[in-house]
Design a protein around this motif. Structure first.
Motif, PDB file in Angstrom:
ATOM      1  N   PHE A 146       0.860  -1.186   0.000  1.00  0.00           N
ATOM      2  CA  PHE A 146       0.000   0.000   0.000  1.00  0.00           C
ATOM      3  C   PHE A 146       0.896   1.235   0.000  1.00  0.00           C
ATOM      4  CE2 PHE A 146      -2.372  -3.448   1.742  1.00  0.00           C
ATOM      5  CZ  PHE A 146      -3.688  -3.250   1.373  1.00  0.00           C
ATOM      6  N   ASP A 147       0.877   1.947  -1.110  1.00  0.00           N
ATOM      7  CA  ASP A 147       1.687   3.165  -1.259  1.00  0.00           C
ATOM      8  C   ASP A 147       0.745   4.361  -1.346  1.00  0.00           C
ATOM      9  OD1 ASP A 147       3.610   5.064  -1.751  1.00  0.00           O
ATOM     10  OD2 ASP A 147       4.141   4.343  -3.754  1.00  0.00           O
ATOM     11  N   ASP A 148       0.346   4.865  -0.159  1.00  0.00           N
ATOM     12  CA  ASP A 148      -0.610   5.970  -0.071  1.00  0.00           C
ATOM     13  C   ASP A 148      -1.896   5.660  -0.833  1.00  0.00           C
ATOM     14  OD1 ASP A 148       1.048   7.425   1.551  1.00  0.00           O
ATOM     15  OD2 ASP A 148       1.857   8.681  -0.044  1.00  0.00           O
ATOM     16  N   VAL A 149      -2.468   4.515  -0.530  1.00  0.00           N
ATOM     17  CA  VAL A 149      -3.737   4.114  -1.149  1.00  0.00           C
ATOM     18  C   VAL A 149      -4.870   4.919  -0.504  1.00  0.00           C
ATOM     19  CG1 VAL A 149      -5.357   2.219  -1.495  1.00  0.00           C
ATOM     20  CG2 VAL A 149      -2.887   1.805  -1.652  1.00  0.00           C
ATOM     21  N   PRO A 150      -5.659   5.666  -1.285  1.00  0.00           N
ATOM     22  CA  PRO A 150      -6.702   6.519  -0.698  1.00  0.00           C
ATOM     23  C   PRO A 150      -7.953   5.726  -0.310  1.00  0.00           C
ATOM     24  CG  PRO A 150      -6.691   6.741  -3.091  1.00  0.00           C
ATOM     25  CD  PRO A 150      -5.542   5.839  -2.754  1.00  0.00           C
ATOM     26  N   VAL A 151      -8.474   6.005   0.867  1.00  0.00           N
ATOM     27  CA  VAL A 151      -9.754   5.469   1.329  1.00  0.00           C
ATOM     28  C   VAL A 151     -10.501   6.583   2.048  1.00  0.00           C
ATOM     29  CG1 VAL A 151      -9.080   3.040   1.512  1.00  0.00           C
ATOM     30  CG2 VAL A 151      -8.674   4.585   3.442  1.00  0.00           C
TER      31      VAL A 151
END
Length: 399
Positions: A229-234
């Motif tokens: 996860f490389d700055d995965v937006p949620v």
């Protein structure tokens, strides 16, 4: 709870599942590539209505399905179980929008689900998660579609911006990764010192930017991989349950699925026992069939005793879950521990009684010997189950 003798309806459903597995699922399983998601197999599980039963029946029915499938095709059993494990948090804790988006796809076998809890440094100690969910902005959490949200919107012409996070870190030993269509991901939104209290569950579609993965070459033949996860937006719309309550989502899911892992193990052990009965009845040695040797007959009797004991404990734990009885975590841990350790012993004994033929690649017992090892580790290793049992026993003692 009953005496765990299956009624005629349950026996008929088990026989039906075994027949479906032989006729429709096993042929597709044989065509699959080891270590990869077998999408035709998943689709067939959906077409046959077996995936739908993951969400319309209780823990005991789940155990009966898994046990019946495992007797015929461990690949079909595992494909069904992984769909349930990955999607159950959505079914039990998801919003109306999340359930409407994903559950019909899972039921139909069109979407592959995954449960992403373990990390390189947080396997058995699941509360030690390091995957970070870094909050972006100061907006309040919005609950899509709730009455409270609608009332607030009427009062305030400028409602708060939904909460946003960026996920950074790694997951590993994740079944169906990196080929799943969505992941139930557990990340730390609170201070690491809060351990279980600082974990939030998120529904993360596989196409989110920054989410990548790689397969792992494992002894077990089902698909397992890593996720990065490389700055995965949620956002708040992706939260399963409540922020900070993700550990409860994980444990509730495992309390349901741990007995059924035991059922998977019982199904494998039963297949090994059946193969051993057939082999020792017809195999000639020392002037007669192997079954006439007391040392062989007693080993077979011990195998049957252990399988039946594990089966009864699995059914007891599942029934306790369905009835909302006390002690479900303890019962679930006992069922998984006894059944997986039993299956390891029974299959090892079956290999010994078959001799070298059972070690040939492609033999049923060679396959089961590789399959049976992993359940003693995943969804909580045997040592973790013992710790849970002891903790629950002492908790009950101090009440």
């Amino acid at each position: 709870m009953g005496n765990f003798s299956l009624d005629p309806g349950q026996q008929a459903r088990c026989a039906e599942v075994r027949d479906l597995a032989r006729q429709h699922l096993a042929p597709l399983a044989e065509k699959g590539e080891q270590g990869r998601v077998n999408r035709p197999l998943v689709a067939e599980l959906g077409r046959l209505g077996l995936l739908d039963r993951l969400f319309t029946s209780g823990a005991l029915d789940l155990c009966l399905m898994r046990e019946s499938l495992a007797q015929v095709s461990t690949e079909a059993e595992t494909a069904l179980a992984l769909q349930g494990l990955g999607a159950h948090p959505v079914h039990a804790h998801g919003t109306e929008a999340q359930r409407a988006r994903w559950l019909p796809e899972v039921r139909a076998g069109r979407a592959v689900a995954a449960f992403a809890l373990s990390e390189p440094g947080a396997g058995s100690d699941a509360a030690a998660l390091e995957l970070r969910a870094t909050r972006q902005g100061r907006g309040a959490v919005s609950i899509s579609g709730s009455a409270a949200g609608r009332d607030r919107s009427r009062r305030d012409p400028h409602p708060p911006t939904p909460q946003k996070w960026l996920l950074s870190g790694e997951k590993t030993w994740i079944s169906n990764a990196p080929e799943a269509d969505f992941y139930t991901v557990f990340a730390r939104t609170g201070d690491p010192g809060t351990r279980a209290g600082g974990v939030t569950a998120f529904l993360v579609p596989a196409d989110r930017p920054g989410l990548t993965g790689a397969p792992l070459d494992m002894l077990s033949p089902h698909p397992i991989g890593t996720l990065t996860f490389d700055d995965v937006p949620v956002t708040a719309d992706d939260v399963l349950g409540e922020p900070g309550a993700g550990f409860r989502v994980a444990m509730n899911t495992l309390n349901l699925f741990r007995p059924s892992v035991g059922a998977f193990a019982v199904g494998m052990a039963r297949a090994a026992l059946d193969a051993t009965l057939a082999h020792t009845a017809r195999r000639e040695a020392f002037g007669g069939p192997l079954k006439d040797l007391q040392t062989v007959a007693h080993q077979v009797a011990d195998m049957a005793l252990r399988v039946e004991s594990a089966r009864l404990m699995v059914y007891a734990a599942a029934s306790a879950y369905d009835e909302g009885a006390d002690g479900v975590p303890r019962r679930a841990a006992m069922a998984k521990l006894l059944a997986t350790e039993t299956a390891q012993h029974v299959i090892d004994t079956a290999v010994q009684l078959h001799g070298a033929r059972a070690l040939r690649r492609g033999h049923l017992l060679e396959h089961l010997y590789r399959e049976v090892r992993a359940p003693r580790i995943y969804e909580g290793a045997s040592e973790v189950q013992r710790a849970i049992i002891a903790r629950e026993l002492y908790k009950e003692e101090t009440r």
